[in-house]
Design a protein around this motif. Structure first.
Motif, PDB file in Angstrom:
ATOM      1  N   TYR A  70       0.688  -1.397  -0.093  1.00 37.46           N
ATOM      2  CA  TYR A  70      -0.067  -0.142   0.177  1.00 37.46           C
ATOM      3  C   TYR A  70       0.960   1.139   0.346  1.00 37.46           C
ATOM      4  O   TYR A  70       0.585   1.975   0.175  1.00 37.46           O
ATOM      5  CB  TYR A  70      -0.972   0.056   0.923  1.00 37.46           C
ATOM      6  CG  TYR A  70      -1.469  -1.221   1.249  1.00 37.46           C
ATOM      7  CD1 TYR A  70      -3.069  -1.811   0.084  1.00 37.46           C
ATOM      8  CD2 TYR A  70      -1.649  -2.798   1.989  1.00 37.46           C
ATOM      9  CE1 TYR A  70      -4.123  -2.820   0.469  1.00 37.46           C
ATOM     10  CE2 TYR A  70      -2.509  -3.791   2.008  1.00 37.46           C
ATOM     11  CZ  TYR A  70      -3.129  -3.660   1.501  1.00 37.46           C
ATOM     12  OH  TYR A  70      -4.465  -4.719   1.554  1.00 37.46           O
ATOM     13  N   GLN A  72       3.096   3.457  -2.527  1.00 38.42           N
ATOM     14  CA  GLN A  72       3.053   3.637  -3.680  1.00 38.42           C
ATOM     15  C   GLN A  72       4.475   4.318  -4.302  1.00 38.42           C
ATOM     16  O   GLN A  72       5.620   4.868  -3.205  1.00 38.42           O
ATOM     17  CB  GLN A  72       2.164   4.697  -4.527  1.00 38.42           C
ATOM     18  CG  GLN A  72       0.310   4.698  -4.630  1.00 38.42           C
ATOM     19  CD  GLN A  72      -0.379   5.416  -4.477  1.00 38.42           C
ATOM     20  OE1 GLN A  72       0.160   6.808  -4.721  1.00 38.42           O
ATOM     21  NE2 GLN A  72      -1.922   5.484  -3.897  1.00 38.42           N
ATOM     22  N   GLN A 105      -2.613   8.968  -4.534  1.00 36.69           N
ATOM     23  CA  GLN A 105      -4.009   8.375  -5.431  1.00 36.69           C
ATOM     24  C   GLN A 105      -4.871   7.963  -4.207  1.00 36.69           C
ATOM     25  O   GLN A 105      -4.062   6.465  -3.973  1.00 36.69           O
ATOM     26  CB  GLN A 105      -2.677   7.481  -6.597  1.00 36.69           C
ATOM     27  CG  GLN A 105      -2.256   8.865  -7.339  1.00 36.69           C
ATOM     28  CD  GLN A 105      -3.100  10.160  -7.578  1.00 36.69           C
ATOM     29  OE1 GLN A 105      -3.447   9.645  -8.455  1.00 36.69           O
ATOM     30  NE2 GLN A 105      -1.683  10.651  -7.662  1.00 36.69           N
ATOM     31  N   THR A 107      -6.312   3.907  -5.458  1.00 38.34           N
ATOM     32  CA  THR A 107      -6.675   2.973  -6.143  1.00 38.34           C
ATOM     33  C   THR A 107      -7.444   1.653  -5.512  1.00 38.34           C
ATOM     34  O   THR A 107      -7.695   2.109  -4.479  1.00 38.34           O
ATOM     35  CB  THR A 107      -4.382   2.216  -5.978  1.00 38.34           C
ATOM     36  OG1 THR A 107      -4.843   1.526  -4.549  1.00 38.34           O
ATOM     37  CG2 THR A 107      -4.416   3.048  -6.131  1.00 38.34           C
ATOM     38  N   ASP A 109      -7.025  -1.039  -4.473  1.00 37.05           N
ATOM     39  CA  ASP A 109      -6.679  -1.881  -3.506  1.00 37.05           C
ATOM     40  C   ASP A 109      -6.622  -1.418  -1.454  1.00 37.05           C
ATOM     41  O   ASP A 109      -7.237  -1.797  -0.691  1.00 37.05           O
ATOM     42  CB  ASP A 109      -4.527  -2.158  -3.492  1.00 37.05           C
ATOM     43  CG  ASP A 109      -4.749  -3.687  -4.521  1.00 37.05           C
ATOM     44  OD1 ASP A 109      -5.663  -4.304  -4.128  1.00 37.05           O
ATOM     45  OD2 ASP A 109      -3.527  -3.731  -4.271  1.00 37.05           O
ATOM     46  N   ASN A 110      -5.898   0.081  -2.502  1.00 41.49           N
ATOM     47  CA  ASN A 110      -6.575   0.562  -0.986  1.00 41.49           C
ATOM     48  C   ASN A 110      -7.625   1.544  -0.289  1.00 41.49           C
ATOM     49  O   ASN A 110      -8.352   1.383   1.135  1.00 41.49           O
ATOM     50  CB  ASN A 110      -5.630   2.799  -0.448  1.00 41.49           C
ATOM     51  CG  ASN A 110      -5.851   3.106  -1.217  1.00 41.49           C
ATOM     52  OD1 ASN A 110      -6.415   3.646  -2.323  1.00 41.49           O
ATOM     53  ND2 ASN A 110      -4.644   3.784  -2.455  1.00 41.49           N
ATOM     54  N   THR A 135      -7.500  12.632  -1.776  1.00 37.55           N
ATOM     55  CA  THR A 135      -7.764  10.579  -0.962  1.00 37.55           C
ATOM     56  C   THR A 135      -8.158  11.084   0.287  1.00 37.55           C
ATOM     57  O   THR A 135      -9.070   9.951  -0.069  1.00 37.55           O
ATOM     58  CB  THR A 135      -6.223  10.207  -1.668  1.00 37.55           C
ATOM     59  OG1 THR A 135      -6.193  11.014  -3.056  1.00 37.55           O
ATOM     60  CG2 THR A 135      -6.174   9.390  -1.625  1.00 37.55           C
TER      61      THR A 135
END
Length: 305
Positions: A70, A72, A105, A107, A109-110, A135
């Motif tokens: 997690y 980036q 960003q 995503t 996943d996050n 975000t």
């Protein structure tokens, strides 16, 4: 600690630079590492630059027991480095911008991680630039089942009343220090009495838990309408960097494991004090060391309001 509850920290991971030396830091990372040392199930969402400094930082991160899933890698912005000046209780920070974590960003996943979280820990620094700010607010909207824990962590000039006020309305638990409380007192016309000011914050922002750290003088915790006090432990301070982060990790761990507010405050003050006796925000500690602090004279009182 059961480690069964999923905790997610969001925000900066960086190098704290002390003269020629440097250590991995950033409040979210410091809190996450302390939670992991306490046996909790914790992940960190952040960003580093696609550079040598970022590779080195990720190596330290993984050595601390974390997955980098997690975190980036930013192609356009550098890994964050912060100059730390001072010692003991008098410390200042020079935080450069923009850096990789200013461009965090969303995503798949996050977002999924945040949606599954039972506790979400965030600070104000991530909101200093628009991309990461947007975000962060999206995370707060998505974390429907999480306890939202706001470590105010004001670092001049990287904050605004508008951002802090917006984040406060999401918080289930707010942690701040005395200098930060003075700023909020002026902004929101609160009482000059700290305990009353905490109660006003609780009421104004519908936040059931508010905690004020007071350095060597301990802390005040307001929890579900009652106030709890700790006068602090007397220790020989070597480095105060990270003490507040250790305190918050212990506070979160204690409350999630359903310790009483008094037990939690005692535990948090002990870990914060222990951290101040060590050099660096992320010094290792053992449960025996924490227990040794806990075994010294305890000063706790409480009353209901």
């Amino acid at each position: 600690m059961s480690g069964s509850k999923k905790i997610v920290c969001i925000g900066e991971i960086l190098w704290d630079k002390f003269g020629e030396g440097k250590v991995a830091g950033g409040a979210p990372f410091n809190v996450a590492k302390n939670l992991k040392l306490l046996g909790e199930n914790v992940e960190l969402i952040s960003s580093v630059g696609n550079d040598e400094s970022g590779e080195e930082l990720l190596s330290v991160f993984k050595q601390s027991g974390f997955s980098d899933r997690y975190v980036q890698s930013n192609e356009g912005l550098a890994t964050s480095e912060v100059s730390v000046v001072g010692n003991g209780d008098f410390i200042s920070y020079k935080i450069h911008e923009p850096v990789a974590w200013d461009d965090l960003q969303l995503t798949a996943d996050n977002i999924q991680l945040v949606e599954e979280a039972e506790a979400l820990i965030f600070g104000s620094l991530l909101a200093r630039q628009d991309v990461s700010k947007n975000t962060l607010f999206q995370f707060l909207e998505s974390a429907s089942k999480a306890q939202k824990i706001f470590d105010i962590n004001l670092r001049a000039p990287h904050y605004s009343k508008e951002n802090i006020e917006g984040l406060l309305y999401y918080a289930d638990l707010v942690k701040l220090n005395e200098d930060e409380l003075e700023i909020l007192i002026k902004w929101f016309h609160l009482s000059s009495d700290p305990e009353t000011a905490l109660k006003q914050l609780e009421e104004e922002f519908n936040c059931p838990t508010v905690c004020l750290t007071r350095g060597a003088n301990g802390a005040i915790l307001r929890y579900e309408g009652s106030a709890y006090f700790h006068k602090g432990y007397r220790v020989q301070v070597k480095d105060a960097v990270g003490s507040g982060d250790a305190f918050l990790a212990a506070m979160v761990s204690g409350l999630l494991s359903e310790k009483t507010p008094m037990e939690t405050l005692n535990f948090a003050c002990a870990l914060g004090a222990l951290t101040a006796t060590k050099v660096g925000a992320n010094a290792q500690f053992t449960k025996d060391e924490v227990q040794a602090i806990l075994n010294t004279q305890i000063h706790i009182t409480s009353h209901s309001k």
